[in-house]
Design a protein around this motif. Structure first.
Motif, PDB file in Angstrom:
ATOM      1  N   LEU A  75     128.241  20.830  54.913  1.00  0.00           N
ATOM      2  CA  LEU A  75     127.195  21.213  53.788  1.00  0.00           C
ATOM      3  C   LEU A  75     125.908  20.878  54.491  1.00  0.00           C
ATOM      4  O   LEU A  75     124.929  21.617  54.059  1.00  0.00           O
ATOM      5  N   SER A  76     125.455  20.056  55.395  1.00  0.00           N
ATOM      6  CA  SER A  76     124.025  19.745  55.745  1.00  0.00           C
ATOM      7  C   SER A  76     123.614  20.905  56.554  1.00  0.00           C
ATOM      8  O   SER A  76     122.295  20.860  56.727  1.00  0.00           O
ATOM      9  N   HIS A  77     124.168  21.829  56.837  1.00  0.00           N
ATOM     10  CA  HIS A  77     123.957  23.102  57.607  1.00  0.00           C
ATOM     11  C   HIS A  77     124.564  24.351  56.861  1.00  0.00           C
ATOM     12  O   HIS A  77     125.296  24.097  56.169  1.00  0.00           O
ATOM     13  N   VAL A  78     123.593  25.359  56.865  1.00  0.00           N
ATOM     14  CA  VAL A  78     123.983  26.533  56.219  1.00  0.00           C
ATOM     15  C   VAL A  78     124.654  27.544  56.764  1.00  0.00           C
ATOM     16  O   VAL A  78     124.634  28.746  56.502  1.00  0.00           O
ATOM     17  N   ASN A  79     125.117  27.243  58.131  1.00  0.00           N
ATOM     18  CA  ASN A  79     125.785  28.293  58.870  1.00  0.00           C
ATOM     19  C   ASN A  79     126.938  28.653  58.452  1.00  0.00           C
ATOM     20  O   ASN A  79     127.675  29.509  59.066  1.00  0.00           O
ATOM     21  N   PHE A  80     127.694  28.197  57.335  1.00  0.00           N
ATOM     22  CA  PHE A  80     129.119  28.228  56.918  1.00  0.00           C
ATOM     23  C   PHE A  80     128.707  29.536  55.778  1.00  0.00           C
ATOM     24  O   PHE A  80     129.801  30.094  55.279  1.00  0.00           O
ATOM     25  N   LEU A  81     127.573  29.682  55.235  1.00  0.00           N
ATOM     26  CA  LEU A  81     127.249  30.946  54.045  1.00  0.00           C
ATOM     27  C   LEU A  81     127.461  31.942  54.641  1.00  0.00           C
ATOM     28  O   LEU A  81     126.953  32.317  55.719  1.00  0.00           O
ATOM     29  N   ASN A  82     127.971  32.975  53.758  1.00  0.00           N
ATOM     30  CA  ASN A  82     127.926  34.452  54.019  1.00  0.00           C
ATOM     31  C   ASN A  82     126.220  34.764  53.494  1.00  0.00           C
ATOM     32  O   ASN A  82     126.088  35.022  52.139  1.00  0.00           O
ATOM     33  N   LYS A  83     125.381  34.745  54.487  1.00  0.00           N
ATOM     34  CA  LYS A  83     124.038  35.058  54.027  1.00  0.00           C
ATOM     35  C   LYS A  83     123.841  36.306  53.397  1.00  0.00           C
ATOM     36  O   LYS A  83     122.817  36.465  52.551  1.00  0.00           O
ATOM     37  N   ASP A  84     124.673  37.226  53.477  1.00  0.00           N
ATOM     38  CA  ASP A  84     124.668  38.577  52.802  1.00  0.00           C
ATOM     39  C   ASP A  84     124.819  38.335  51.293  1.00  0.00           C
ATOM     40  O   ASP A  84     124.208  39.354  50.360  1.00  0.00           O
ATOM     41  N   LEU A  85     125.175  37.250  50.869  1.00  0.00           N
ATOM     42  CA  LEU A  85     125.546  37.076  49.445  1.00  0.00           C
ATOM     43  C   LEU A  85     124.565  36.151  49.016  1.00  0.00           C
ATOM     44  O   LEU A  85     124.364  35.657  47.616  1.00  0.00           O
ATOM     45  N   PHE A  86     123.596  35.767  49.757  1.00  0.00           N
ATOM     46  CA  PHE A  86     122.421  34.780  49.271  1.00  0.00           C
ATOM     47  C   PHE A  86     120.899  35.166  49.514  1.00  0.00           C
ATOM     48  O   PHE A  86     120.778  36.045  50.384  1.00  0.00           O
ATOM     49  N   GLU A  87     120.185  34.602  48.792  1.00  0.00           N
ATOM     50  CA  GLU A  87     118.588  34.660  49.096  1.00  0.00           C
ATOM     51  C   GLU A  87     118.056  33.421  49.517  1.00  0.00           C
ATOM     52  O   GLU A  87     118.273  32.386  48.780  1.00  0.00           O
ATOM     53  N   GLU A  88     117.127  33.500  50.328  1.00  0.00           N
ATOM     54  CA  GLU A  88     116.623  32.060  50.698  1.00  0.00           C
ATOM     55  C   GLU A  88     115.685  31.890  49.526  1.00  0.00           C
ATOM     56  O   GLU A  88     114.864  32.770  49.264  1.00  0.00           O
ATOM     57  N   ILE A  89     115.316  30.813  49.371  1.00  0.00           N
ATOM     58  CA  ILE A  89     114.271  30.159  48.218  1.00  0.00           C
ATOM     59  C   ILE A  89     113.389  29.328  49.059  1.00  0.00           C
ATOM     60  O   ILE A  89     113.510  28.331  49.812  1.00  0.00           O
ATOM     61  N   GLU A  90     111.973  29.846  49.013  1.00  0.00           N
ATOM     62  CA  GLU A  90     110.742  29.320  49.721  1.00  0.00           C
ATOM     63  C   GLU A  90     110.188  28.309  48.803  1.00  0.00           C
ATOM     64  O   GLU A  90     109.516  27.266  49.138  1.00  0.00           O
ATOM     65  N   ALA A  91     110.092  28.679  47.584  1.00  0.00           N
ATOM     66  CA  ALA A  91     109.366  27.763  46.641  1.00  0.00           C
ATOM     67  C   ALA A  91     109.696  28.003  45.151  1.00  0.00           C
ATOM     68  O   ALA A  91     110.403  29.197  45.079  1.00  0.00           O
ATOM     69  N   GLY A  92     109.493  27.191  44.105  1.00  0.00           N
ATOM     70  CA  GLY A  92     109.749  27.544  42.700  1.00  0.00           C
ATOM     71  C   GLY A  92     111.340  27.370  42.516  1.00  0.00           C
ATOM     72  O   GLY A  92     111.765  28.152  41.507  1.00  0.00           O
TER      73      GLY A  92
END
Length: 164
Positions: A75-92
């Protein structure tokens, strides 16, 4: 009322479950100590949001307490996530998470999978979960509802993701 505790092992899928009956209420608990409902939710998250090449491995890891630690460490790295199903959050992130979960209903709590042993495997009210997770620099998944929304935070700055 008499106190009665019985155990019966049953095999469901690849896991061994222990049925405990106390005061006339039955609870199904896996051999790693997790309730069936929690294990099912973790499996659902893995099946929906984890890269296909890692799914089977992670599904086998969560079946036993000893091997679940291997999943938690990743879990300490996000290389396991299917990034097509996620959006990165930069702030807020706090505001964005609250906006997203309002769309799926009046949720009061979320389920936590985390490197933080104090909150891992627990249901927490949403504010407490966010307070313990945001900026903690520990790998954590917050699961809202029936895995309709997943928030992932990993080690490092701006390493936060939310499902679309």
């Amino acid at each position: 009322m008499t106190y009665k505790k019985t155990y019966k092992k049953v095999y469901l899928g690849n896991a061994i479950w222990k049925i405990t009956a106390m005061y006339g209420v039955s609870t199904i608990v896996s051999t790693n100590g997790m309730k069936k409902q929690e294990l099912d939710l973790e499996a659902k998250v893995i099946e929906r949001f984890i890269l296909k090449m890692k799914r089977e491995r992670y599904l086998s890891f969560i079946q036993k307490e000893k091997t679940r630690e291997k999943f938690i460490k990743d879990l300490s790295h996000v290389n396991f996530l299917n990034k097509d199903l996620f959006e990165e959050i930069e702030a807020g992130e706090h505001k964005l998470i609250n906006e997203k979960i309002k769309k799926i209903g009046n949720l009061k709590d979320c389920y936590v999978i985390s490197e933080n042993k104090n909150i891992d495997g627990r249901r927490l009210d949403i504010e407490s979960a966010l307070r313990e997770t945001l900026g903690a620099d520990m790998g954590t998944l917050l699961i809202f509802g029936d895995a309709e929304i997943v928030y992932a935070e990993a080690e490092g700055i701006n390493n936060r993701w939310i499902s679309k």
